[in-house]
Design a protein around this motif. Structure first.
Motif, PDB file in Angstrom:
ATOM      1  N   THR A 340      94.560  19.105  47.915  1.00 58.81           N
ATOM      2  CA  THR A 340      95.628  18.268  48.481  1.00 58.81           C
ATOM      3  C   THR A 340      96.570  19.098  49.343  1.00 58.81           C
ATOM      4  O   THR A 340      96.910  18.716  50.476  1.00 58.81           O
ATOM      5  CB  THR A 340      96.414  17.574  47.359  1.00 58.81           C
ATOM      6  OG1 THR A 340      95.519  16.781  46.564  1.00 58.81           O
ATOM      7  CG2 THR A 340      97.503  16.684  47.935  1.00 58.81           C
ATOM      8  N   LEU A 341      97.009  20.232  48.820  1.00 60.35           N
ATOM      9  CA  LEU A 341      97.895  21.112  49.582  1.00 60.35           C
ATOM     10  C   LEU A 341      97.189  21.622  50.834  1.00 60.35           C
ATOM     11  O   LEU A 341      97.786  21.692  51.918  1.00 60.35           O
ATOM     12  CB  LEU A 341      98.349  22.278  48.697  1.00 60.35           C
ATOM     13  CG  LEU A 341      99.257  23.321  49.355  1.00 60.35           C
ATOM     14  CD1 LEU A 341     100.534  22.666  49.880  1.00 60.35           C
ATOM     15  CD2 LEU A 341      99.577  24.438  48.367  1.00 60.35           C
ATOM     16  N   ASP A 342      95.925  21.963  50.697  1.00 61.71           N
ATOM     17  CA  ASP A 342      95.143  22.448  51.835  1.00 61.71           C
ATOM     18  C   ASP A 342      95.076  21.380  52.932  1.00 61.71           C
ATOM     19  O   ASP A 342      95.277  21.663  54.123  1.00 61.71           O
ATOM     20  CB  ASP A 342      93.738  22.828  51.373  1.00 61.71           C
ATOM     21  CG  ASP A 342      92.953  23.574  52.443  1.00 61.71           C
ATOM     22  OD1 ASP A 342      93.578  24.185  53.315  1.00 61.71           O
ATOM     23  OD2 ASP A 342      91.710  23.533  52.398  1.00 61.71           O
ATOM     24  N   ALA A 343      94.808  20.140  52.532  1.00 59.93           N
ATOM     25  CA  ALA A 343      94.720  19.050  53.507  1.00 59.93           C
ATOM     26  C   ALA A 343      96.063  18.835  54.211  1.00 59.93           C
ATOM     27  O   ALA A 343      96.123  18.614  55.425  1.00 59.93           O
ATOM     28  CB  ALA A 343      94.276  17.766  52.817  1.00 59.93           C
ATOM     29  N   LEU A 344      97.164  18.896  53.453  1.00 58.80           N
ATOM     30  CA  LEU A 344      98.487  18.695  54.042  1.00 58.80           C
ATOM     31  C   LEU A 344      98.788  19.772  55.083  1.00 58.80           C
ATOM     32  O   LEU A 344      99.278  19.477  56.184  1.00 58.80           O
ATOM     33  CB  LEU A 344      99.550  18.699  52.942  1.00 58.80           C
ATOM     34  CG  LEU A 344     100.989  18.438  53.428  1.00 58.80           C
ATOM     35  CD1 LEU A 344     101.159  16.990  53.852  1.00 58.80           C
ATOM     36  CD2 LEU A 344     101.987  18.820  52.333  1.00 58.80           C
ATOM     37  N   LEU A 345      98.485  21.038  54.745  1.00 56.29           N
ATOM     38  CA  LEU A 345      98.760  22.133  55.672  1.00 56.29           C
ATOM     39  C   LEU A 345      97.826  22.094  56.869  1.00 56.29           C
ATOM     40  O   LEU A 345      98.222  22.445  57.988  1.00 56.29           O
ATOM     41  CB  LEU A 345      98.654  23.470  54.937  1.00 56.29           C
ATOM     42  CG  LEU A 345      99.698  23.681  53.827  1.00 56.29           C
ATOM     43  CD1 LEU A 345      99.428  24.966  53.074  1.00 56.29           C
ATOM     44  CD2 LEU A 345     101.112  23.672  54.407  1.00 56.29           C
ATOM     45  N   GLN A 346      96.566  21.660  56.630  1.00 54.03           N
ATOM     46  CA  GLN A 346      95.616  21.545  57.741  1.00 54.03           C
ATOM     47  C   GLN A 346      96.078  20.494  58.743  1.00 54.03           C
ATOM     48  O   GLN A 346      95.781  20.585  59.936  1.00 54.03           O
ATOM     49  CB  GLN A 346      94.223  21.172  57.210  1.00 54.03           C
ATOM     50  CG  GLN A 346      93.549  22.250  56.375  1.00 54.03           C
ATOM     51  CD  GLN A 346      92.838  23.297  57.215  1.00 54.03           C
ATOM     52  OE1 GLN A 346      92.782  23.197  58.428  1.00 54.03           O
ATOM     53  NE2 GLN A 346      92.290  24.311  56.558  1.00 54.03           N
TER      54      GLN A 346
END
Length: 407
Positions: A340-346
């Motif tokens: 989830t965090l990865d998707a938000l930062l991406q």
């Protein structure tokens, strides 16, 4: 480009030869042809031969043919041809066909009516012609990769004559076998050298077959201990290179294989630059050892800084301190918050796009983001936390063994 078993079977005049087993390995390169005159072949082949068994000078029963298949697989021959007819070997036993299929040894049946002198002449002539073309094609690509060529106009003329497609965007992929000491540590030098060369040839054959399945393929080039491919510029590294790496890794054991990928270049005069980028990416891959085996030069900005840290434990500690609180081992999907965090930062902090990327409802995303802030004791509005998390996630993605298991 090499003459393969499949291409030999397609030569005019050899239509009577029929493949009986081992079709999945018909991309193997044929180095030369050899007529077996002894009970076994292990002491008489070097790998890459198309071995012919006639039964004329030595009786060949089922047990002997099974032995030849096993020895052929161990010695990495290109394929086994058995001559059949009324006089000597009447037919190929079903057990021999089954074993060849199981071991992946191309097994070919040749009727005695097709004279060996015709077969060997056609194969030998084709091998010589193919070797000449191969040398010329490799010479062109080698000059472009090294930057040592008389002029692009001349190179393009040669390429057009030899049907080497240079137009269009390309990315350079380089790969290298690491940990070769593991082979020499467990075998005498002659045997270890034989294993190393057989492994390199098997890798090159597999790469040629994989590359030929894509548009506008160029030959695999060997430069020292590197294997170099010039790939189409629109290749998707994650979806296409990760499966290739898994296949090649299984062939290279006990050695390890790593790959480096360049940015896209649009002119053959830039191949040298792309090779340099790919080599830099390869060095980072060998240092950080990503699970998917390759590093993309496009990601090297931060990774080159991380590579300069001599103690890998410092990097691991940083990742653990930054992301560790977000892993929930007691849950069915323990890494959901990381994804989830990865998707938000991406998505540069765009929550709506992040929810679409993850395939979840916006309310679900908001709940997860609240939990991320709660567990990490950090604010997602803090630019320092976002920067640290981005770097840690980049390292985590490289070390993540199951890249496809994202929710």
């Amino acid at each position: 480009m090499s003459l393969t078993v499949e291409q030999i079977l397609a030569l005019p005049g050899l239509e009577a030869m029929a493949l009986r087993a081992g079709a999945r390995q018909c991309h193997r390169s044929v180095r030369w042809s050899y007529v077996a005159e002894n009970e076994g072949i292990a002491d008489w082949v070097m790998g890459g031969e198309l071995v012919f068994v006639t039964g004329i000078n030595l009786p060949r029963d089922e047990a002997n043919l099974l032995r030849l298949v096993r020895e052929g697989e161990r010695c990495a021959i290109a394929g086994l041809v058995i001559l059949t007819g009324e006089a000597f070997i009447r037919r190929i036993p079903a057990s021999v066909v089954a074993l060849a299929e199981a071991l992946g040894v191309p097994l070919i049946e040749q009727p005695y009516a097709l004279k060996m002198v015709i077969v060997t002449h056609l194969i030998g002539t084709s091998l010589v012609q193919m070797a000449q073309v191969r040398r010329s094609r490799h010479d062109i690509l080698g000059q472009l990769l090294s930057g040592d060529y008389p002029g692009l106009a001349i190179v393009r003329q040669r390429a057009a004559h030899l049907q080497v497609p240079l137009d269009g965007p390309r990315r350079v992929l380089v790969m290298r076998l690491s940990n070769q000491a593991a082979v020499f540590a467990h075998s005498p030098p002659p045997e270890a050298e034989r294993q190393l060369q057989h492994c390199r040839q098997a890798l090159e054959d597999q790469l040629e077959a994989w590359n030929n399945a894509h548009p506008l393929p160029l030959p695999v080039v060997s430069q020292g201990d590197l294997l170099v491919l010039l790939l189409a510029g629109d290749l998707d590294p994650r979806s296409q290179l990760a499966p290739l790496y898994r296949d090649l890794l299984g062939m290279s054991a006990p050695m390890t294989l790593f790959m480096g990928l360049s940015t896209v270049v649009h002119d053959p005069g830039q191949y040298r630059q792309a090779l340099g980028e790919a080599r830099q990416a390869l060095e980072v891959a060998e240092q950080l050892r990503p699970a998917h085996g390759f590093c993309d030069f496009n990601e090297l900005g931060v990774l080159r800084l991380l590579q300069a840290i001599p103690d890998r434990r410092i990097i691991d500690t940083f990742v653990r301190q930054t992301l560790g609180p977000l892993q929930e081992p007691g849950r069915k999907q323990p890494q959901t918050l990381l994804h989830t965090l990865d998707a938000l930062l991406q998505e540069n902090g765009n929550a709506l796009k992040a929810a679409l990327r993850l395939g979840i409802h916006r309310n679900t995303l908001n709940q997860r983001l609240q939990r991320i802030e709660q567990l990490s004791e950090q604010s997602l509005d803090d630019p320092l936390f976002r920067m640290n998390a981005s770097v840690a996630l980049l390292v985590w993605r490289m070390a993540e063994a199951q890249l496809q298991d994202r929710p």
